[in-house]
Structure formats: structure tokens, C-alpha cells
Design a protein around this motif. Structure first.
Motif, PDB file in Angstrom:
ATOM      1  N   ILE A  56       0.907  -1.260  -0.095  1.00 46.81           N
ATOM      2  CA  ILE A  56      -0.661  -0.483   0.398  1.00 46.81           C
ATOM      3  C   ILE A  56       0.808   1.122  -0.363  1.00 46.81           C
ATOM      4  N   MET A  57       1.811   1.240   0.753  1.00 47.42           N
ATOM      5  CA  MET A  57       2.816   2.230   1.200  1.00 47.42           C
ATOM      6  C   MET A  57       3.185   2.739   0.066  1.00 47.42           C
ATOM      7  N   GLY A  58       3.559   1.559  -0.773  1.00 45.12           N
ATOM      8  CA  GLY A  58       4.678   1.452  -2.161  1.00 45.12           C
ATOM      9  C   GLY A  58       3.765   2.257  -3.089  1.00 45.12           C
ATOM     10  N   GLU A  59       2.510   1.983  -3.356  1.00 42.16           N
ATOM     11  CA  GLU A  59       1.065   2.743  -4.283  1.00 42.16           C
ATOM     12  C   GLU A  59       0.736   4.140  -3.679  1.00 42.16           C
ATOM     13  N   VAL A  60       1.358   4.305  -2.410  1.00 41.12           N
ATOM     14  CA  VAL A  60       1.471   5.629  -1.881  1.00 41.12           C
ATOM     15  C   VAL A  60       2.199   6.532  -3.214  1.00 41.12           C
ATOM     16  N   SER A  61       3.199   6.210  -2.529  1.00 37.43           N
ATOM     17  CA  SER A  61       4.402   6.984  -3.375  1.00 37.43           C
ATOM     18  C   SER A  61       4.922   6.773  -4.769  1.00 37.43           C
ATOM     19  N   THR A  62       4.377   6.392  -5.043  1.00 36.23           N
ATOM     20  CA  THR A  62       4.222   6.341  -6.643  1.00 36.23           C
ATOM     21  C   THR A  62       3.505   7.180  -7.195  1.00 36.23           C
ATOM     22  N   LEU A  63       1.769   6.613  -6.606  1.00 34.41           N
ATOM     23  CA  LEU A  63       0.361   8.150  -7.057  1.00 34.41           C
ATOM     24  C   LEU A  63       1.442   9.862  -6.073  1.00 34.41           C
ATOM     25  N   TRP A  64       1.535   9.222  -5.116  1.00 34.48           N
ATOM     26  CA  TRP A  64       1.835  10.690  -4.656  1.00 34.48           C
ATOM     27  C   TRP A  64       3.031  11.991  -5.642  1.00 34.48           C
ATOM     28  N   LEU A  65       4.382  10.664  -5.963  1.00 34.69           N
ATOM     29  CA  LEU A  65       5.606  11.669  -6.631  1.00 34.69           C
ATOM     30  C   LEU A  65       4.801  12.060  -7.530  1.00 34.69           C
ATOM     31  N   ASN A  66       3.916  11.193  -8.480  1.00 25.14           N
ATOM     32  CA  ASN A  66       3.194  11.432  -9.614  1.00 25.14           C
ATOM     33  C   ASN A  66       2.067  12.996  -9.568  1.00 25.14           C
ATOM     34  N   VAL A  67       0.931  13.425  -8.865  1.00 26.38           N
ATOM     35  CA  VAL A  67       0.337  14.233  -8.555  1.00 26.38           C
ATOM     36  C   VAL A  67       1.322  15.569  -7.851  1.00 26.38           C
ATOM     37  N   ARG A  68       2.593  15.035  -7.132  1.00 24.49           N
ATOM     38  CA  ARG A  68       2.231  16.214  -7.006  1.00 24.49           C
ATOM     39  C   ARG A  68       3.679  16.549  -8.890  1.00 24.49           C
ATOM     40  N   LYS A  69       4.514  15.988  -8.925  1.00 20.98           N
ATOM     41  CA  LYS A  69       5.040  16.185 -10.471  1.00 20.98           C
ATOM     42  C   LYS A  69       4.063  17.108 -11.836  1.00 20.98           C
ATOM     43  N   SER A  70       2.978  16.498 -11.539  1.00 17.96           N
ATOM     44  CA  SER A  70       1.936  17.136 -12.444  1.00 17.96           C
ATOM     45  C   SER A  70       1.587  18.322 -11.649  1.00 17.96           C
ATOM     46  N   TYR A  71       1.075  18.330 -10.581  1.00 17.88           N
ATOM     47  CA  TYR A  71       1.138  20.388 -10.281  1.00 17.88           C
ATOM     48  C   TYR A  71       1.982  21.297 -10.092  1.00 17.88           C
ATOM     49  N   GLU A  72       3.452  20.087 -10.341  1.00 18.90           N
ATOM     50  CA  GLU A  72       4.522  20.964  -9.876  1.00 18.90           C
ATOM     51  C   GLU A  72       4.591  21.604 -11.781  1.00 18.90           C
ATOM     52  N   ASP A  73       4.899  20.540 -12.257  1.00 23.09           N
ATOM     53  CA  ASP A  73       4.838  21.561 -14.045  1.00 23.09           C
ATOM     54  C   ASP A  73       3.941  21.887 -14.899  1.00 23.09           C
ATOM     55  N   GLY A  74       2.620  22.055 -13.488  1.00 24.70           N
ATOM     56  CA  GLY A  74       2.139  23.213 -14.708  1.00 24.70           C
ATOM     57  C   GLY A  74       1.991  24.688 -13.811  1.00 24.70           C
ATOM     58  N   THR A  75       1.113  25.440 -14.354  1.00 30.08           N
ATOM     59  CA  THR A  75       0.934  26.705 -14.385  1.00 30.08           C
ATOM     60  C   THR A  75      -0.928  26.808 -13.112  1.00 30.08           C
ATOM     61  N   ASN A  76      -1.384  26.405 -12.672  1.00 32.96           N
ATOM     62  CA  ASN A  76      -2.573  26.407 -12.319  1.00 32.96           C
ATOM     63  C   ASN A  76      -2.707  26.800 -11.080  1.00 32.96           C
ATOM     64  N   VAL A  77      -2.966  27.384 -10.254  1.00 34.85           N
ATOM     65  CA  VAL A  77      -2.782  27.773  -9.040  1.00 34.85           C
ATOM     66  C   VAL A  77      -3.428  26.947  -8.159  1.00 34.85           C
ATOM     67  N   PHE A  78      -4.033  26.765  -8.493  1.00 34.41           N
ATOM     68  CA  PHE A  78      -5.380  24.848  -7.378  1.00 34.41           C
ATOM     69  C   PHE A  78      -5.152  23.976  -8.633  1.00 34.41           C
ATOM     70  N   LEU A  79      -4.948  22.735  -7.599  1.00 32.37           N
ATOM     71  CA  LEU A  79      -5.503  21.662  -8.038  1.00 32.37           C
ATOM     72  C   LEU A  79      -7.036  21.420  -9.242  1.00 32.37           C
ATOM     73  N   THR A  80      -6.135  20.502 -10.064  1.00 34.04           N
ATOM     74  CA  THR A  80      -7.228  20.441 -11.386  1.00 34.04           C
ATOM     75  C   THR A  80      -8.294  19.058 -10.548  1.00 34.04           C
ATOM     76  N   GLU A  81      -9.412  19.033 -11.030  1.00 27.48           N
ATOM     77  CA  GLU A  81     -10.455  17.792 -11.137  1.00 27.48           C
ATOM     78  C   GLU A  81      -9.730  16.809 -10.962  1.00 27.48           C
ATOM     79  N   ASP A  82      -8.601  16.528 -11.953  1.00 30.19           N
ATOM     80  CA  ASP A  82      -8.218  15.036 -11.722  1.00 30.19           C
ATOM     81  C   ASP A  82      -7.156  14.765 -10.377  1.00 30.19           C
TER      82      ASP A  82
END
Length: 584
Positions: A38-64
Motif C-alpha cells: 500500500i505504501m508503495g502505491e502511495v509513494s508512486t501516486l503521490w509523486l505523480n500528482v506532485r510532478k503533475s501539479y508542479e509542472d503545470g501553471t494552474n494555481v489550484f489543483l485540477t479536478e483530476d
């Protein structure tokens, strides 16, 4: 710890299809594998969401991105369920569970790999209910550590294996020891360090970029918090203290309404403001500053205690509003409503409900409900013994109401004191005397006294004796009697029975007539007004019938004294001579 690709895909599919299913904790191996996966899946998902947000330009999180965070939080909740968190107060259990799960993951990443074949039990995913035939030990300790997986002996997880409460307590200390060691598993950065030293909920907001570009000393750590977090926390406390001070001053300066409805509505504002302030303070600490560790538990416990105390207060005030609005409703018949009795009943009932709410709130900060009940029972017994006179007065007030001796607004007399009852409280009764002084007497004392309640009279006694002059003839007296009787019989406020007007005696200076009747009136003022009209009419009848009222008088008769008769004088002289001879 390595999972085959087939099992990995099956597990991922199971997590997607069953996001709220519990982890497999049927054996030490199942629990350990479940947590790591479970924690392995948490790490993978967490890092993906962080990278997606930090690479974007939106101020707030998208719905996805928000949806992925919801999935991430569900996975974190699964991982927490492999830990025995029973010793952590419920109010801070969720946040503390996230921290402990992240720390435990970092510990497992830095210790030598675990041989799963040596761990007792079947592999994760079987979800087999544990039973005695499995021959599983009561606990199993991870080699080279003090982390122990123990069988639960009570509760809904009975028979399942969780990281024991002793191990959970040691996780922060163990993490502090191994945090400087290199990672043995390639998992990138320390997610726990990112979690506790950055603001926001799992993902740092955009404004943190400004802070991260500031002085490096702001990111130094002390007591598991960055310096900027301590500064923001202290600033937030100062702002709230200043706001509380301004609110108290405003309450003092604000004019008090003369309307009871307005006053009770305004009284609700205080607990509402207290609840809103405590919840907003906790939100800023947890989701913006991201206070963690012991300070978080202190903040969570303190704010929860404030919220539930204020909620108890709010319940009491809300019930008071209901009472006041019911009491002052236009359709409510005020003469039939005993305001003081209802007020006392509502206060006692509201207090009982508020204490129940407060007791439930106590369980949220780790105080057992049975302990609360026992404490309230023992405390109530102690209070009852210490406050015996107060309880006696409370029962005395109930007796006053039950026997209807007196009620608010009634005029009564007791032991030479008299006045109008203004209020019957829990402890005492207040009576306004005729000279406008306020008499306060305990309910128990008043209930034992002889009380004359004038307000309970359905009729008022009209009885007067009038004296007519002796010059009044019998015919005139008879006329007076008949006319007064006829007038009283025709008067709408004089009861037909009993009614009598009779000549009763010949006194020293008057012929006395007794007038006996009852006047129907709602209160003393109405009776006095009616009595005045009756007396005026009686006066006119007496004068009209040719008589008048007698007044104290006496008659003196004057006469001349003619002395004693002559024969009496001669007999007295002869008696005197005989007495002289006997003496010689």
C-alpha cells in the motif's frame, strides 16, 4: 521485498475496485506485505500528482488531481489500519496515523531486507480469517528492530495482527535514529520530511514557492518543525489572541437589548464565534502551516475540547431560545402559563442535555465514555452531598409548584410578611413587598411556612357594619334594609348567595346593620373599585331614607338634689341618744 508483476497488477486492480476495503491483516506476513504494498502505491501516486501539479501553471489543483488525492488519502487510511492507534486520541488520530505510516515506511526502507518466507502466516491477499489451527504466534518481531506485529485480543480487529501500540510509540524515535542512514530501497526523497516541512495537505501550494526562495534559515528544523512553521504558528496565535481581545471589548461596549428574545439570540453568538474560531485555527494549523507531531496533537486536542465545550454551551443557549420564543408566542395564553416553572424545567433539562454533549466530546480527546459516566456519577454524588441545602431548596421549589402554593404574580402573606411573587428560582423565591422592598426567602423555608395566598380567591368578601342614629324610626330602618338588599341583588358583580342585610344590635350610640355579601372580581384592584361603588350607593340610600350615620356620643341628664326627708333626720337623732345612755 519483491512482488511479482502478476500479483502487482492484481493488487492494483483490487485497490482500484475496492478503495475502502480493509488491508489483509490475517497474519504477520499478510500485515507486513499489505503495508509495504500500500505504501508503495502511495509513494508512486503521490509523486505523480506532485510532478503533475508542479509542472503545470494552474494555481489550484485540477479536478483530476483532486480525485487522485482522494485515492491517495484512501490508501493512506488503509495503511493506518495496520497500526494499533488505540492509545492516540481520536481527535488527532488521522493526522498522527499519516505521520506514523510515513515514518514506518522510511524505517523499513533503511533496514536490511526482510525475508518474507521467514515471516509467519500466508501471503497478503488471501484475506483468510485467522483461527487457532494456523498455529500463528501471539506476536512476531521484525529482525534487528523493536517493531512488533501482535495479535489483537479485543475490539473489532480481534485475532488480526497489527503493529503493536508499543511499536507505534517507538516509531518516531526509531525514525530519528535511522533517518540519516542511506536508503536501501530506491524510493527517491524522504516523503515524511516533505510532508512535515511543507504547507498544504500532501501537495504544497503555489505560495510556498515564494517561501522556498527565501532565506535558508527559514527551512532549518527544530522539534520536527521548520522555523517558518514556528513563526507562522506563533503569529497565528497572536492574531487569534488579539481578535479575542477585540471581540471581548466589543461585547462590553455593545448596548444590551431590552428584548429578551434579542438577548438570547445574541447569547448564541458567543459559542458560535468560539466554534468557528477554533475550527478555523485548526484548519490553518493542519492544512496550511501543516503543524505536525506533538504540537499537532496539542492543537487538535485543545481545539476539539474547545469545540465540544462550545457546542455544549450552544445546545444550552439554543434550548433557551426555544423556551423564550415559545413563552412569548402570540398564540400562547400567558395566564395559563407558569413561566418560572417552565424556565426552571428548561434550565434543568438543557443542563442535562449539555452535559451529555460534553461527555460525548470528552471521548473525542481520549477520555473513555464509561470513565466519563463514572466520573460524573462520583462527582454528582460529591456535589449532592456538598450542595445538600441547594438541592433541598430545589425540591422545595418543586413542592411550591406541585402544591400550587404560590405562583409568579400572585399576592401572598406569610409570617407577617406580604407581597407579590416576582420569581421562583432554583434556590430561592423573590417577593416584592408593598413598600417595594425585595424579600428573598429560600424555597425549602417558604414551603414549610403557613402561606396565605390572596390571588387564589374566586370571590372577595364584602362585609361592613354601619351604625344608624337612634333618632331613626323602625320604618326608616326597614326601608334602608330593603333598598340596600335590592341594590345588591341587582348588582352584576355581587353574588346572589349568600347575601344578607340585617339589623343585628343596639349599640351604645348606634343601631347596627350588618351587610354580608361576596363580590366577583379577578384581582384586588377590581374588587376595591367595585367595593367603592357599593359603599357610595349605601351611603346615598341611608341619606335618602331620612337617616344618617351615628357617631360616638353620650347623653348627660342634669337635676337638683333636694336632700334627705324630715322623718329620716328625727329617727337618726333618737338613735344617737340611745347610744349615749348605753355608754354611760
Amino acid at each position: 521485498m519483491v512482488f511479482s508483476e502478476t500479483r502487482l497488477e492484481q493488487a492494483r486492480a483490487f485497490l482500484r475496485d475496492n478503495p475502502i476495503s480493509p488491508p489483509d491483516t490475517a497474519s504477520p506476513r499478510a500485515t507486513l506485505e499489505s503495508f509495504r504494498f500500500i505504501m508503495g502505491e502511495v509513494s508512486t501516486l503521490w509523486l505523480n500528482v506532485r510532478k503533475s501539479y508542479e509542472d503545470g501553471t494552474n494555481v489550484f489543483l485540477t479536478e483530476d488531481q483532486k480525485d487522485q488525492l482522494v485515492m491517495l488519502e484512501a490508501l493512506m487510511e488503509k495503511a493506518e489500519r495496520t497500526l494499533d492507534l488505540s492509545e492516540i486520541p481520536e481527535t488527532s488520530r488521522n493526522r498522527a496515523g499519516i505521520e506514523l505510516a510515513l515514518q514506518l515506511q522510511e524505517i523499513l526502507d533503511r533496514i536490511p531486507p526482510i525475508d518474507l518466507e521467514a515471516v509467519p502466516g500466508e501471503t497478503a491477499g488471501t484475506f483468510r480469517t485467522p483461527h487457532k489451527a494456523d498455529n500463528l504466534p501471539e506476536f512476531w518481531t521484525i529482525p534487528g528492530t523493536s517493531l512488533k506485529l501482535a495479535r489483537q485480543t479485543e475490539g473489532e480487529r480481534r485475532g488480526h495482527y497489527l503493529f503493536s501500540d508499543d511499536s507505534v510509540k517507538r516509531i518516531p524515535d526509531d525514525y530519528a535514529v535511522v533517518s540519516e542512514l542511506p536508503l536501501r530501497a530506491d524510493r527517491g526523497e524522504d516523503l515524511f520530511a516533505y510532508y512535515i516541512y511543507t504547507p498544504g495537505n500532501l501537495i504544497a501550494p503555489r505560495w510556498y514557492e515564494l517561501l522556498s526562495g527565501g532565506p535558508t534559515w527559514l527551512h532549518s528544523q527544530f522539534a520536527d518543525q521548520a522555523y517558518w512553521q514556528w513563526a507562522a504558528f506563533i503569529l497565528l496565535i497572536g492574531m487569534y489572541l488579539a481578535g479575542a481581545s477585540l471581540y471581548v471589548r466589543w461585547r462590553r461596549w455593545r448596548a444590551v437589548s431590552v428584548s429578551e428574545r434579542a438577548r438570547v439570540l445574541q447569547a448564541i453568538l458567543q459559542p458560535v464565534v468560539l466554534i468557528a474560531g477554533a475550527m478555523s485555527f485548526r484548519y490553518l494549523c493542519e492544512d496550511q502551516i501543516n503543524i505536525t507531531g506533538t504540537p499537532l496533537q496539542v492543537v487538535s486536542t485543545a481545539t476539539t475540547a474547545i469545540v465540544w465545550t462550545a457546542t455544549s454551551w450552544l445546545v444550552y443557549r439554543s434550548l433557551e431560545v426555544i423556551f423564550v420564543w415559545f413563552l412569548q408566542a402570540p398564540t400562547q395564553s400567558r395566564p395559563s402559563l407558569d413561566a418560572s416553572l417552565m424556565r426552571t424545567g428548561f434550565r434543568v433539562g438543557s443542563l442535562a442535555i449539555s452535559l451529555m454533549v460534553l461527555g460525548y466530546g470528552a471521548t473525542k480527546i481520549g477520555i473513555p465514555i464509561y470513565g466519563v459516566i463514572a466520573g460524573l456519577g462520583v462527582g454528582g454524588l460529591a456535589i449532592a452531598l456538598a450542595a445538600q441545602p441547594t438541592i433541598e431548596n430545589l425540591i422545595g421549589g418543586i413542592i411550591l409548584y406541585a402544591d400550587r402554593m404560590v405562583r409568579v404574580g400572585e399576592y401572598c402573606e406569610f409570617d407577617g410578611l406580604s407581597g407579590t411573587v416576582e420569581a421562583i428560582g432554583i434556590r430561592s423565591t423573590r417577593i416584592r413587598a408593598l413598600d417595594r422592598t425585595l424579600i428573598t426567602i429560600s424555597n425549602a423555608d417558604l414551603a414549610k411556612r403557613k402561606i396565605v395566598n390572596y390571588s387564589h380567591r374566586d370571590k372577595f368578601h364584602f362585609r361592613h357594619k354601619i351604625g344608624l342614629r337612634y333618632e331613626t324610626s323602625p320604618e326608616a330602618i326597614k326601608t334602608v334594609l330593603m333598598e340596600i338588599t335590592a341594590y345588591l341583588e341587582l348588582h352584576e358583580k355581587v353574588a346572589a348567595e349568600p347575601l344578607r342585610v340585617r339589623l343585628v344590635s343596639f349599640d351604645d350610640y348606634a343601631q347596627t346593620i350588618d351587610i354580608f355579601a361576596y363580590v366577583t372580581a379577578s384581582d384586588t384592584d377590581e374588587f376595591l373599585e367595585t367595593q367603592q361603588d357599593l359603599l357610595f350607593e349605601v351611603h346615598e340610600i341611608v341619606i335618602r331614607c331620612g337617616s344618617d350615620f351615628a357617631f360616638p356620643s353620650s347623653t348627660i341628664y342634669l337635676g337638683k338634689d333636694s336632700g334627705l326627708p324630715e322623718a329620716n333626720l328625727l329617727e337618726g337623732k333618737m338613735e344617737q341618744d340611745r347610744s349615749g345612755h348605753r355608754a354611760a
